[in-house]
Enzyme design. Structure first.
Site, PDB file in Angstrom:
ATOM      1  CG  ASP A 145      -0.317  -0.023   2.524  1.00 16.96           C
ATOM      2  OD1 ASP A 145       0.883   0.286   2.594  1.00 16.96           O
ATOM      3  OD2 ASP A 145      -0.986  -0.347   3.516  1.00 16.96           O
ATOM      4  CG  ASP A 189      -5.973  -5.156   2.329  1.00 18.53           C
ATOM      5  OD1 ASP A 189      -5.588  -4.831   3.458  1.00 18.53           O
ATOM      6  OD2 ASP A 189      -6.520  -4.346   1.537  1.00 18.53           O
TER       7      ASP A 189
END
Length: 377
Positions: free
Chosen positions: A93, A271
């Site tokens: 990320d 996720d």
């Protein structure tokens, strides 16, 4: 699209899709769930055991890894894959969410976000260019554009300002990623749609991202406190605004029933820390809903959590004892079970879509899991 990134859709059922993402380190079957390896480790699990649960890809966190051990150090050690012993794809990320949620002292500007480390108080600046550099040093396979995570609740005006800044940062992320040489040639870049729960802002964000051009597209700014019903109402329109020929990723989601509902709405990737965090805290996810293994009713329960689970050789009573005693093995076994269960849910979804029976599968799942969710619009 990247020369080493190919997304194919093998079958559809309503808005849901199943297929795969082909990358140089392996194929990711979709819909896919990515276990979270925040600090270069999926907590309480060895990489081979994560893979054995069925995971094709894991997630690493730019913010945490830039603070320790440091992106430059990871690069000197051969990159994230080599350091942690995970040979398959890794998505990282951008760090934006953690900067704004974990740091006590932040200062946002058009340049980026200046923040104090939650580890030692040292000052750092995270901007689109630095986020791309860090993810390149880590050796990520799927890189996320740097964005501003719009807080909840937000007015339309607040969400609009935040979304527009994220789109400007998306363009800078694209340029910085493309300047990454060999890494850019072998990795993929995903853009992040923002706009809170407002359909007009989501559409403008999707249009801006599509014009810039990304390998995949994430739905950001959800699962931040708006509740399941509002999240699903937003997904009813937000997911379909993103290109149908690219993977769609719902960030930070979620509970098994969230995932089933989001797949019905066209999401391909997920996720969440829940299976690992919950496992360490004594909660097991099962087809009959979540179980708190700490409860006294499991103290002499000789049944396994699930006959097919990789930890089926141990009884609920033993897991109860381990968790109540604070034994490390309890966290390990509970985490392994939860990750396996999440991958079983994903496998079931993929098979149901291929067979054209997703609606029935999802209805049966919800009835057994004992949840009632709104159906897709």
């Amino acid at each position: 699209m990247s020369a080493r990134f190919r997304f194919t859709i093998a079958a559809t059922d309503g808005a849901a899709r199943t297929g795969g993402i082909e990358m140089r380190r392996g194929t990711i079957a979709t819909p896919a769930f990515m276990p979270v390896g925040t600090a270069a480790t999926v907590k309480a699990m060895k990489p081979a055991d994560v893979r054995a649960t069925g995971a094709d890809i894991i997630l690493g966190n730019t913010y945490h890894l830039m603070l320790r051990p440091g992106a430059e150090r990871v690069a000197r050690l051969g990159g994230l894959h080599a350091m942690m012993g995970w040979e398959r794809p890794i998505l990282t990320d951008s760090g934006g969410y953690q900067v704004m949620s974990l740091s006590a002292l932040t200062k946002q500007s058009e340049q980026g976000v200046s923040f104090a480390s939650h580890v030692d108080g040292s000052r750092h600046m995270l901007a689109p260019e630095r986020s791309m550099e860090i993810q390149r040093l880590l050796g990520s396979d799927v890189v996320m554009a740097f964005d501003e995570c719009t807080p909840w609740p937000a007015t339309h005006e607040q969400a609009e300002r935040s979304m527009e800044r994220s789109m400007r940062w998306a363009a800078r992320s694209r340029a910085a990623f493309d300047a990454g040489g060999d890494h850019a040639a072998g990795a993929a870049l995903f853009g992040i749609q923002q706009g809170s729960t407002f359909a007009d802002l989501r559409q403008r964000s999707a249009d801006a991202l599509t014009e810039i051009g990304f390998d995949g597209y994430a739905v950001g700014g959800l699962a931040v406190g708006e509740g399941q019903a509002e999240m699903l109402r937003t997904l009813d329109f937000a997911a379909a605004m993103l290109p149908a020929t690219s993977p769609r990723y719902l960030m930070g989601v979620g509970k098994p029933d969230d995932i089933v509902a989001a797949v019905e709405r066209g999401i391909d990737m997920f996720d969440c820390v829940l299976p690992t965090r919950s496992g360490r805290n004594g909660q097991a996810f099962t087809w009959d809903g979540p179980l708190n293994i700490r409860n006294a009713r499991f103290a002499e329960d000789r049944e396994p959590l699930d006959p097919g689970s990789p930890v089926a050789g141990w009884s609920r009573a033993y897991l109860h004892h381990l968790v109540r005693s604070g034994e490390m093995l309890g966290a390990m076994l509970m985490t392994e079970h939860n990750l396996w269960f999440y991958q079983e849910v994903m496998r079931g979804l993929r098979e149901a879509i291929r067979a054209g029976r997703l609606s029935g599968w999802a209805e049966a799942f919800r009835a057994r899991y004992r949840v009632r969710l709104p159906v897709p619009a």
